[in-house]
Design an enzyme around this catalytic site. Structure first.
Site, PDB file in Angstrom:
ATOM      1  N   GLY A 143       0.957  -1.148  -0.118  1.00 48.46           N
ATOM      2  CA  GLY A 143      -0.047  -0.018  -0.045  1.00 48.46           C
ATOM      3  C   GLY A 143       0.917   1.312   0.029  1.00 48.46           C
ATOM      4  O   GLY A 143       2.034   1.153   0.366  1.00 48.46           O
ATOM      5  N   CYS A 191       5.377  -6.173   1.802  1.00 49.48           N
ATOM      6  CA  CYS A 191       5.504  -4.749   1.895  1.00 49.48           C
ATOM      7  C   CYS A 191       4.870  -3.830   2.932  1.00 49.48           C
ATOM      8  O   CYS A 191       4.961  -4.245   3.973  1.00 49.48           O
ATOM      9  CB  CYS A 191       5.489  -3.975   0.491  1.00 49.48           C
ATOM     10  N   TYR A 192       3.847  -3.134   2.495  1.00 49.96           N
ATOM     11  CA  TYR A 192       2.877  -2.562   3.559  1.00 49.96           C
ATOM     12  C   TYR A 192       2.473  -3.453   4.498  1.00 49.96           C
ATOM     13  O   TYR A 192       2.384  -3.529   5.797  1.00 49.96           O
ATOM     14  CB  TYR A 192       1.704  -1.557   2.931  1.00 49.96           C
ATOM     15  N   HIS A 215       8.775  -7.587  -2.775  1.00 46.28           N
ATOM     16  CA  HIS A 215       7.679  -7.987  -3.696  1.00 46.28           C
ATOM     17  C   HIS A 215       7.784  -9.166  -4.337  1.00 46.28           C
ATOM     18  O   HIS A 215       8.279  -9.248  -5.327  1.00 46.28           O
ATOM     19  CB  HIS A 215       7.176  -6.916  -4.600  1.00 46.28           C
ATOM     20  N   GLU A 217       5.915 -10.972  -5.556  1.00 51.25           N
ATOM     21  CA  GLU A 217       4.755 -11.120  -7.000  1.00 51.25           C
ATOM     22  C   GLU A 217       5.478 -10.419  -8.204  1.00 51.25           C
ATOM     23  O   GLU A 217       4.890 -10.880  -9.409  1.00 51.25           O
ATOM     24  CB  GLU A 217       3.409 -10.349  -6.568  1.00 51.25           C
ATOM     25  N   SER A 267     -19.917  -9.883 -29.300  1.00 49.26           N
ATOM     26  CA  SER A 267     -19.236  -8.601 -29.986  1.00 49.26           C
ATOM     27  C   SER A 267     -18.061  -9.311 -31.029  1.00 49.26           C
ATOM     28  O   SER A 267     -17.670  -8.418 -31.612  1.00 49.26           O
ATOM     29  CB  SER A 267     -18.729  -7.591 -28.887  1.00 49.26           C
ATOM     30  N   ASP A 318     -14.070 -11.567 -24.471  1.00 50.87           N
ATOM     31  CA  ASP A 318     -14.631 -12.137 -23.513  1.00 50.87           C
ATOM     32  C   ASP A 318     -16.130 -12.784 -23.923  1.00 50.87           C
ATOM     33  O   ASP A 318     -16.482 -13.522 -23.525  1.00 50.87           O
ATOM     34  CB  ASP A 318     -14.982 -11.070 -22.598  1.00 50.87           C
ATOM     35  N   LYS A 354      -8.147 -11.873 -17.538  1.00 53.49           N
ATOM     36  CA  LYS A 354      -8.152 -12.044 -18.858  1.00 53.49           C
ATOM     37  C   LYS A 354      -7.356 -13.066 -19.284  1.00 53.49           C
ATOM     38  O   LYS A 354      -7.946 -13.832 -20.165  1.00 53.49           O
ATOM     39  CB  LYS A 354      -7.382 -10.890 -19.404  1.00 53.49           C
TER      40      LYS A 354
END
Ligand code: XMP
Length: 508
Positions: free
Chosen positions: A53, A80-81, A166, A168, A220, A224, A364
């Site tokens: 954060g 982290c935070y 981090h 990630e 469309s 998705d 996605k």
């Protein structure tokens, strides 16, 4: 299904953390830090990850959480935070660091379940101005850096772990192994989040929910809605009707390709409404970009709803909403709900039995994996983003059938050339624009006065910012040569070398 909670304290990497967890075959969901502890307890998470954060834990206006969360018997990993928050909650000491660490930093680690199969010295990504100067009672420091006396700490008895860096982000060399260790060594996950299971479970759920009723989906041709259509088709076949509104502003042959795909590969009712002329009539004389967008959007739904009104039986309404559209952000004091841009307001006189969003749990990249497994062609599954108003915002000024044709042809040449030389994988988005500029040229012995085509190509991860792509000159030369030779009424090609900001990706 095993679930990990990503408790969001407003960090920029919250979605990335959830995606990394899921890449390790464990389902993760994101909730804001304002979620009550009772709700968290009731969900039986296998583990909780506190995100980073932008704030300081000793600033009381920054996001905090009740320290009871550390006592509910669910393993926690603070990042982290989130790491500083655990220290603060457990009565350790957090202070402004004398030296802020930013970027790739080497840590020296000790033995820990989190560091299984990780070398003692390894590179991590740091970004912090506060640090833990004293670990709380009951915690053991298990990693340090030259400037950070507590780069990681643990309380193995309570299964509480905290890392100042981090894991990630890919800059942390062994970050993924550390996350994996948390999931498998600490939380005891078995890894049941795989797309084959997702498809089987979702199809079973859809069958039960829909029963013998009908479902309508607006298709469309984007990723998705195509994948949602594939899933629904597998679940209920002909009880599904897909309505495809072709406003005449798609890329060359795209409407036909969508129709062919869904009528030949999938079991469903497919309704294609060709309304290009109707759209052009509404857009006659309109040059203002915002007005064009508005007319195209309004007209699209007019056509769609009038098609729905023709359906005999009341059924369910399906949408291709995906997970990022549903996440509540943990930024700021109150949880702000992001605009659900994929969710559609149904008019009062149109009634459905309910709304079905089969992809609402997927990111996605997961939607694409599901699409591939369902056998949807690569062209649709890996389709680059395409604006709702279609080529309408890639032709500057008034739209005419002739201009649409010129742009479709030029854009097709660009895509064909990129596919042939394999450069498309380097680009997030690339397309042609027709700026409505006529220039003088020469062809053979003749003077020409014809259209200019602009090429736009960008690299980006999130489309919030983007760099213009440094496409090799020889490829640009070939594209320019082919467009001016193969597309009638184009005598000049220019390349857009503007990043975002200050430019946007689209020209309108
Ligand atoms: P901009 O032009 O805002 O584009 O830098 C960022 C990304 O969004 C896409 N885009 C749209 N997508 N409806 C959409 O569904 C729109 O009106 C629209 N305008 C832009 C654009 O193609 C790019 O990927």
């Amino acid at each position: 299904m095993e679930k990990i909670l990503v408790l969001d304290f407003g960090g920029q990497y919250n979605q990335l953390i959830a995606r990394r967890v899921r890449d390790n075959n464990v389902y993760a969901e994101i909730l804001p830090y304002t979620t009550p502890i009772e709700e968290i307890k009731a969900k039986n998470y296998k583990g909780i990850i506190f995100t980073g954060g932008p704030n300081s834990v000793f600033d009381m206006s920054s996001p905090h959480y009740t320290k009871d969360i550390l006592e509910i018997g669910v393993p926690v990993l603070g990042i982290c935070y989130g790491c500083q928050l655990i220290a603060w909650m457990a009565d350790g000491k957090v202070e402004t660091a004398p030296v802020s660490e930013y970027g790739k930093i080497e840590i020296t680690s000790k033995t820990s379940p989190i560091f299984k199969d990780v070398p003692e010295k390894n590179i991590v990504w740091m970004s912090h101005t506060d640090y833990i100067s004293e670990a709380p009672n009951g915690f053991e420091i298990v990693a340090v850096t030259d400037d950070c006396p507590c780069a990681a700490m643990q309380n193995t008895e309570k299964k509480l772990y905290a890392v100042q860096f981090h894991p990630e982000v890919t800059h942390s060399e062994y970050g993924n192994i550390m996350l994996r260790n948390f999931l498998y060594e600490v939380c005891g996950c078995s890894g049941d989040w795989v797309m084959d299971n997702f498809i089987d479970n979702t199809v079973a759920k859809l069958k039960e929910q829909i029963g013998d009723k009908n479902v309508i989906l607006g298709l469309s041709g984007g990723v998705d809605s195509s994948v949602a259509a594939g899933l629904l088709s597998r679940a209920v076949g002909k009880q599904l009707t897909c309505v495809f509104v072709d406003q005449g502003l798609m890329r060359k042959d795209e409407g036909d390709f969508v129709e062919k795909t869904f009528t030949t590969l999938f079991d469903m009712n497919f309704v294609r409404v060709n309304c290009g002329e109707q759209f052009l009539a509404k857009l006659k004389g309109v040059t203002d970009p915002e007005q064009k967008r508005k007319i195209i959007g309004t007209e699209f739904f007019n056509v769609f709803w009038s098609e729905i009104r023709k359906q005999q039986d009341k059924g369910f309404f399906a949408q291709g909403t995906i997970y990022p559209d549903c996440i509540e952000s943990g930024k700021g004091d109150a949880a702000v709900i992001k605009t659900h841009h994929n969710r559609v307001n149904v008019p009062d006189d149109v009634e459905f039995l309910g709304v079905i969003e089969p992809l609402a749990d997927l990111f996605k990249d997961e939607v694409r994996k599901v699409g591939e497994k369902l056998g949807i062609p690569k062209e649709l599954v890996w389709r680059q983003p395409f604006p709702g108003p279609g080529l309408g915002v890639r032709i500057i000024g008034e739209l005419t059938a002739d201009k649409i044709k010129i742009l479709q042809e030029a854009d097709w040449v660009l895509r064909d050339e990129m596919a042939k030389n394999g450069y498309e994988k380097n680009l997030a988005q690339f397309f042609c624009v027709l700026p409505n500029v006529m220039t003088v040229g020469v062809m053979g012995d003749h003077r020409t006065y014809d259209h200019l085509i602009g090429i736009r190509a960008v690299t980006t991860d999130d489309f919030m910012t983007a760099d213009w792509a440094k496409i090799p000159y020889d490829i640009l030369a070939k594209v320019s040569n082919r467009i001016t030779n193969e597309v009638a009424h184009v005598n000049r090609v220019v390349y857009d070398i503007t990043s975002k900001p200050p430019g946007t990706v689209e020209w309108e």
